[in-house]
Design a protein around this motif. Structure first.
Motif, PDB file in Angstrom:
ATOM      1  N   ASP A 164       2.530   1.257   7.682  1.00  0.00           N
ATOM      2  CA  ASP A 164       2.415   0.199   8.693  1.00  0.00           C
ATOM      3  C   ASP A 164       1.950  -1.131   8.088  1.00  0.00           C
ATOM      4  OD1 ASP A 164       3.123   2.018  10.636  1.00  0.00           O
ATOM      5  OD2 ASP A 164       1.109   2.214  11.492  1.00  0.00           O
ATOM      6  N   ALA A 165       1.233  -1.079   6.967  1.00  0.00           N
ATOM      7  CA  ALA A 165       0.656  -2.271   6.348  1.00  0.00           C
ATOM      8  C   ALA A 165       1.504  -2.798   5.191  1.00  0.00           C
ATOM      9  CB  ALA A 165      -0.758  -1.970   5.861  1.00  0.00           C
ATOM     10  N   SER A 166       2.719  -2.315   5.044  1.00  0.00           N
ATOM     11  CA  SER A 166       3.582  -2.723   3.926  1.00  0.00           C
ATOM     12  C   SER A 166       4.839  -3.428   4.452  1.00  0.00           C
ATOM     13  CB  SER A 166       3.979  -1.505   3.085  1.00  0.00           C
ATOM     14  OG  SER A 166       2.832  -0.905   2.508  1.00  0.00           O
ATOM     15  N   PHE A 167       5.248  -4.453   3.730  1.00  0.00           N
ATOM     16  CA  PHE A 167       6.362  -5.288   4.170  1.00  0.00           C
ATOM     17  C   PHE A 167       7.243  -5.684   2.980  1.00  0.00           C
ATOM     18  CE2 PHE A 167       2.802  -5.808   6.998  1.00  0.00           C
ATOM     19  CZ  PHE A 167       3.371  -5.723   8.263  1.00  0.00           C
ATOM     20  N   TYR A 168       8.533  -5.791   3.257  1.00  0.00           N
ATOM     21  CA  TYR A 168       9.451  -6.406   2.314  1.00  0.00           C
ATOM     22  C   TYR A 168       9.492  -7.904   2.592  1.00  0.00           C
ATOM     23  CZ  TYR A 168      11.309  -1.774   1.102  1.00  0.00           C
ATOM     24  OH  TYR A 168      11.462  -0.474   0.664  1.00  0.00           O
ATOM     25  N   VAL A 169       9.736  -8.692   1.543  1.00  0.00           N
ATOM     26  CA  VAL A 169       9.754 -10.150   1.666  1.00  0.00           C
ATOM     27  C   VAL A 169      11.192 -10.650   1.544  1.00  0.00           C
ATOM     28  CG1 VAL A 169       8.885 -12.327   0.744  1.00  0.00           C
ATOM     29  CG2 VAL A 169       7.467 -10.258   0.632  1.00  0.00           C
ATOM     30  N   PHE A 170      11.602 -11.503   2.487  1.00  0.00           N
ATOM     31  CA  PHE A 170      12.935 -12.098   2.473  1.00  0.00           C
ATOM     32  C   PHE A 170      12.818 -13.614   2.392  1.00  0.00           C
ATOM     33  CE2 PHE A 170      13.969  -7.945   3.862  1.00  0.00           C
ATOM     34  CZ  PHE A 170      15.343  -7.749   3.629  1.00  0.00           C
ATOM     35  N   LYS A 171      13.717 -14.201   1.613  1.00  0.00           N
ATOM     36  CA  LYS A 171      13.795 -15.643   1.498  1.00  0.00           C
ATOM     37  C   LYS A 171      15.269 -16.029   1.565  1.00  0.00           C
ATOM     38  CE  LYS A 171      12.891 -19.431  -1.725  1.00  0.00           C
ATOM     39  NZ  LYS A 171      12.403 -19.762  -3.102  1.00  0.00           N
ATOM     40  N   GLY A 172      15.617 -16.863   2.541  1.00  0.00           N
ATOM     41  CA  GLY A 172      17.014 -17.260   2.688  1.00  0.00           C
ATOM     42  C   GLY A 172      17.928 -16.086   2.960  1.00  0.00           C
ATOM     43  N   LEU A 230       0.820  -1.216   0.000  1.00  0.00           N
ATOM     44  CA  LEU A 230       0.000   0.000   0.000  1.00  0.00           C
ATOM     45  C   LEU A 230       0.853   1.264   0.000  1.00  0.00           C
ATOM     46  CD1 LEU A 230      -2.836  -0.949   2.563  1.00  0.00           C
ATOM     47  CD2 LEU A 230      -2.824  -1.199   0.073  1.00  0.00           C
ATOM     48  N   CYS A 231       2.094   1.160   0.502  1.00  0.00           N
ATOM     49  CA  CYS A 231       2.950   2.337   0.568  1.00  0.00           C
ATOM     50  C   CYS A 231       3.442   2.765  -0.811  1.00  0.00           C
ATOM     51  CB  CYS A 231       4.152   2.088   1.466  1.00  0.00           C
ATOM     52  SG  CYS A 231       5.293   0.847   0.798  1.00  0.00           S
ATOM     53  N   GLY A 232       3.329   1.866  -1.789  1.00  0.00           N
ATOM     54  CA  GLY A 232       3.743   2.187  -3.151  1.00  0.00           C
ATOM     55  C   GLY A 232       5.205   1.918  -3.459  1.00  0.00           C
ATOM     56  N   ALA A 233       5.986   1.505  -2.456  1.00  0.00           N
ATOM     57  CA  ALA A 233       7.412   1.267  -2.679  1.00  0.00           C
ATOM     58  C   ALA A 233       7.623  -0.041  -3.449  1.00  0.00           C
ATOM     59  CB  ALA A 233       8.159   1.215  -1.352  1.00  0.00           C
ATOM     60  N   THR A 234       8.569  -0.028  -4.370  1.00  0.00           N
ATOM     61  CA  THR A 234       8.891  -1.216  -5.158  1.00  0.00           C
ATOM     62  C   THR A 234       9.327  -2.361  -4.250  1.00  0.00           C
ATOM     63  OG1 THR A 234       9.603   0.164  -7.005  1.00  0.00           O
ATOM     64  CG2 THR A 234      10.371  -2.126  -6.995  1.00  0.00           C
ATOM     65  N   GLY A 235       8.798  -3.555  -4.508  1.00  0.00           N
ATOM     66  CA  GLY A 235       9.204  -4.741  -3.764  1.00  0.00           C
ATOM     67  C   GLY A 235       8.446  -4.975  -2.480  1.00  0.00           C
TER      68      GLY A 235
END
Length: 357
Positions: free
Chosen positions: A342-350, A302-307
């Motif tokens: 507050d409702a936006s998250f980056y996703v990490f894998k490994g 929702l924040c509009g930031a890439t990723g």
């Protein structure tokens, strides 16, 4: 009153909390309730697993209900007769972790090295820690049942004298004794010795063979989604336990359709769900309400930031997982800049950020 024997984890050794009637290894009740058979488990698996001597705690004023943990929280509940219900309502009574004379601690039979403790007056099941606060919170003094009935017991907090474990609304808390008949009954229990066959918990390494992810807060980038005491938070990740608690397997949405569900890596078959707008970690259920509450639609952040990504509730459209005071909730989108962050998250894998998730 039969006083509990607090046993150590070393086979063949025992330390007592002023014992009068020690726990035995057979399935005999210290105070035999009429419905004791509902809380016992027959060993039906082949080959049978070894039986383990444990203790159950039956409510005095709800005699069909037993102390148990579920989703990291303490309850009294009726037992369905399943192995899981029996295991989650069974405890090893250990010498009080804080070392206070005569104190005891309740170690889960199904989650070794995790103990009942109080936190914000709620009874929770947390992994053992070495800090003084945890050791005190997880230690209780056994006294004669406040209800006055023979062979009943009550459990007084070591670090909150005059506060006792009691049930209210079927949840477990420590509350200050008020002398009322209701309180005295709510805070009194009968002990039941059991021999149960316990499944071996799913090793974390097996769960991690599936693809697992972590979710970094957009506006608190040292903080990740995690569960703690059965509740959802964003917290810094500094220890191995922090890392496990903040790692999830993304499953197809439990309710079906184009959505996802978050399964805990270190609590297999436990999923994030919303309840009263709070994000909680609860063991999987088949009820439609649970399946809906544990399912979310992944949308661009929702924040509009890439990723970045955001997660919309399936059964509360327009409500998104967000942090507020470092707790996780679903709240309705108010389109403010703060909410969208507050409702936006980056996703990490490994350990690496995932683009195009």
């Amino acid at each position: 009153m039969g006083r509990l024997t607090a046993t150590t984890t070393t086979p063949g050794s025992a330390s007592t909390a002023t014992p009068k009637t020690p726990i035995t290894t057979n399935a005999t009740a210290v105070s035999p309730p009429p419905n004791a058979s509902a809380a016992t488990t027959a060993a039906t698996a082949a080959p049978p697993r070894p039986l383990v001597a444990v203790t159950g705690f039956q409510s005095v004023n709800y005699p069909t209900h037993f102390i148990r943990h579920r989703g990291g929280l303490g309850y009294i509940e009726e037992l369905s007769g399943t192995e899981k219900d029996t295991a989650d309502s069974s405890f090893h009574v250990r010498p009080g972790l804080v070392g206070a004379p005569g104190s005891i601690s309740f170690e889960s039979a199904s989650f070794p090295n995790q103990f009942l403790r109080h936190q914000n007056y709620e009874i929770k099941l947390h992994a053992k820690e070495t800090n003084d606060l945890y050791l005190n919170d997880a230690s209780f003094r056994q006294v004669n049942g406040l209800c006055g009935l023979p062979r009943t017991v009550s459990f007084e907090s070591v670090n909150y004298p005059g506060h006792f474990i009691r049930h209210q609304g079927f949840r477990l808390y420590i509350h200050r004794a008020d002398g009322s008949d209701l309180f005295n009954q709510d805070a009194s229990f009968m002990t039941l010795n059991r021999s149960v066959s316990l499944s071996t918990p799913t090793p974390i390494v097996e769960a991690q063979q599936a693809e697992s992810y972590s979710f970094q807060s957009f506006n608190y980038q040292t903080h990740f989604m995690r569960h703690k005491g059965g509740m959802g938070y964003i917290d810094p990740v500094t220890t191995a336990l922090d890392k496990q608690d903040s790692t999830f397997i993304l499953r197809p949405g439990l309710v079906g359709g184009n959505c996802i569900s978050f399964e805990s890596v270190n609590y297999p078959n436990h999923f994030f769900r919303h309840q009263n707008y709070e994000i909680k970690l609860h063991s999987r259920e088949s009820a439609p309400l649970y399946l809906n509450d544990a399912s979310f639609r992944k949308v661009p952040g929702l924040c509009g930031a890439t990723g970045t990504v955001s997660f919309e509730s399936v059964n509360y459209p327009g409500h998104y997982i967000r942090h507020c005071g470092f707790r996780l909730y679903i709240h309705q989108n108010d389109y403010s800049d703060l909410f969208m962050k507050d409702a936006s998250f980056y996703v990490f894998k490994g350990g690496r950020m995932v683009q195009g998730f």
